[in-house]
Design a protein around this motif. Structure first.
Motif, short mmCIF file in Angstrom:
data_model
loop_
_atom_site.label_atom_id
_atom_site.label_comp_id
_atom_site.label_asym_id
_atom_site.label_seq_id
_atom_site.Cartn_x
_atom_site.Cartn_y
_atom_site.Cartn_z
N PRO A 166 0.78 -1.09 -0.38
CA PRO A 166 -0.15 -0.39 -0.13
C PRO A 166 1.49 1.53 0.08
O PRO A 166 0.85 2.42 -1.00
CB PRO A 166 -1.03 0.16 1.11
CG PRO A 166 -0.74 -1.57 1.03
CD PRO A 166 0.49 -1.79 1.30
N HIS A 167 2.16 0.95 0.67
CA HIS A 167 2.43 2.91 0.61
C HIS A 167 3.50 2.52 -0.37
O HIS A 167 3.56 3.37 -1.28
CB HIS A 167 3.56 2.11 2.02
CG HIS A 167 4.84 2.86 1.82
ND1 HIS A 167 4.54 4.92 1.87
CD2 HIS A 167 6.34 3.24 0.69
CE1 HIS A 167 5.59 5.00 2.24
NE2 HIS A 167 6.91 4.67 1.48
N GLU A 168 3.71 1.82 -1.64
CA GLU A 168 4.20 1.78 -2.83
C GLU A 168 3.48 2.33 -3.59
O GLU A 168 3.37 3.86 -4.59
CB GLU A 168 4.59 0.36 -3.34
CG GLU A 168 6.12 0.57 -2.52
CD GLU A 168 7.16 1.29 -2.64
OE1 GLU A 168 7.79 1.51 -3.54
OE2 GLU A 168 7.97 1.57 -2.06
N PHE A 169 1.84 2.24 -3.76
CA PHE A 169 0.96 2.35 -4.91
C PHE A 169 0.71 3.97 -3.81
O PHE A 169 0.61 5.03 -5.05
CB PHE A 169 -0.94 1.99 -3.89
CG PHE A 169 -2.19 2.44 -4.16
CD1 PHE A 169 -1.64 2.19 -5.67
CD2 PHE A 169 -1.95 3.17 -3.36
CE1 PHE A 169 -3.39 3.55 -6.47
CE2 PHE A 169 -3.53 3.74 -4.68
CZ PHE A 169 -3.77 4.21 -5.91
N ILE A 170 0.76 4.38 -3.03
CA ILE A 170 0.54 6.02 -2.19
C ILE A 170 1.72 6.38 -3.07
O ILE A 170 1.27 8.25 -3.64
CB ILE A 170 0.37 6.21 -0.64
CG1 ILE A 170 -0.75 5.64 -0.56
CG2 ILE A 170 0.57 7.07 -0.31
CD1 ILE A 170 -0.77 5.18 1.34
N GLU A 171 2.66 6.39 -2.76
CA GLU A 171 4.19 6.88 -3.69
C GLU A 171 3.78 6.75 -5.08
O GLU A 171 4.16 8.16 -5.54
CB GLU A 171 5.03 6.07 -3.52
CG GLU A 171 5.47 6.38 -1.40
CD GLU A 171 5.81 7.37 -1.67
OE1 GLU A 171 6.79 8.40 -2.05
OE2 GLU A 171 5.72 8.06 -0.11
N TRP A 172 3.21 5.68 -5.71
CA TRP A 172 3.29 6.30 -7.01
C TRP A 172 2.14 6.84 -8.06
O TRP A 172 2.64 8.03 -8.24
CB TRP A 172 2.76 4.73 -7.65
CG TRP A 172 2.39 4.49 -9.03
CD1 TRP A 172 3.73 4.13 -10.18
CD2 TRP A 172 0.79 4.55 -9.81
NE1 TRP A 172 2.58 4.34 -11.64
CE2 TRP A 172 1.20 4.72 -11.47
CE3 TRP A 172 -0.04 4.44 -9.21
CZ2 TRP A 172 -0.38 4.69 -11.53
CZ3 TRP A 172 -1.08 4.92 -9.95
CH2 TRP A 172 -1.33 4.59 -11.22
#
Length: 101
Positions: free
Chosen positions: A87-93
């Motif tokens: 989820p953190h990577e999605f938010i960064e993207w």
């Protein structure tokens, strides 16, 4: 087996709009967008799948909270691009999209 679709009329309408948004904004055909949405919906309603990536199972409340654009971004990221499921990577993207001109 073909991925499942929502059985609720309102949720189906939401995902119809997501298909339209994917088609309009992510350069895919309507058929491709429908397949992406079906796959996303099936995966994120699966407790087994969600457990493997460390997120809670999603439900209609979540889908409506995200709205059409939010769900389009999620479907594009998690299914079309097959990016890191964190989820953190999605938010960064997603945050990086606002920085692109």
């Amino acid at each position: 087996m073909e991925p499942m679709l929502p059985t609720d009329e309102e949720t189906n309408h939401l995902f119809d709009q997501v298909v339209s948004d994917l088609h309009a904004n992510f350069n895919c055909s309507v058929d491709q967008a429908e397949a992406l949405v079906r796959t996303y919906y099936s995966r994120f309603l699966s407790a087994e799948y969600c457990q493997t990536i460390g997120v809670p199972v999603q439900d209609d409340d979540f889908f409506f909270h995200e709205g059409v654009r939010g769900m389009s971004l999620r479907v594009h990221y998690y299914v079309a691009l097959a990016k890191d499921p964190s989820p953190h990577e999605f938010i960064e993207w997603r945050s990086s999209l606002g920085k692109q001109v």
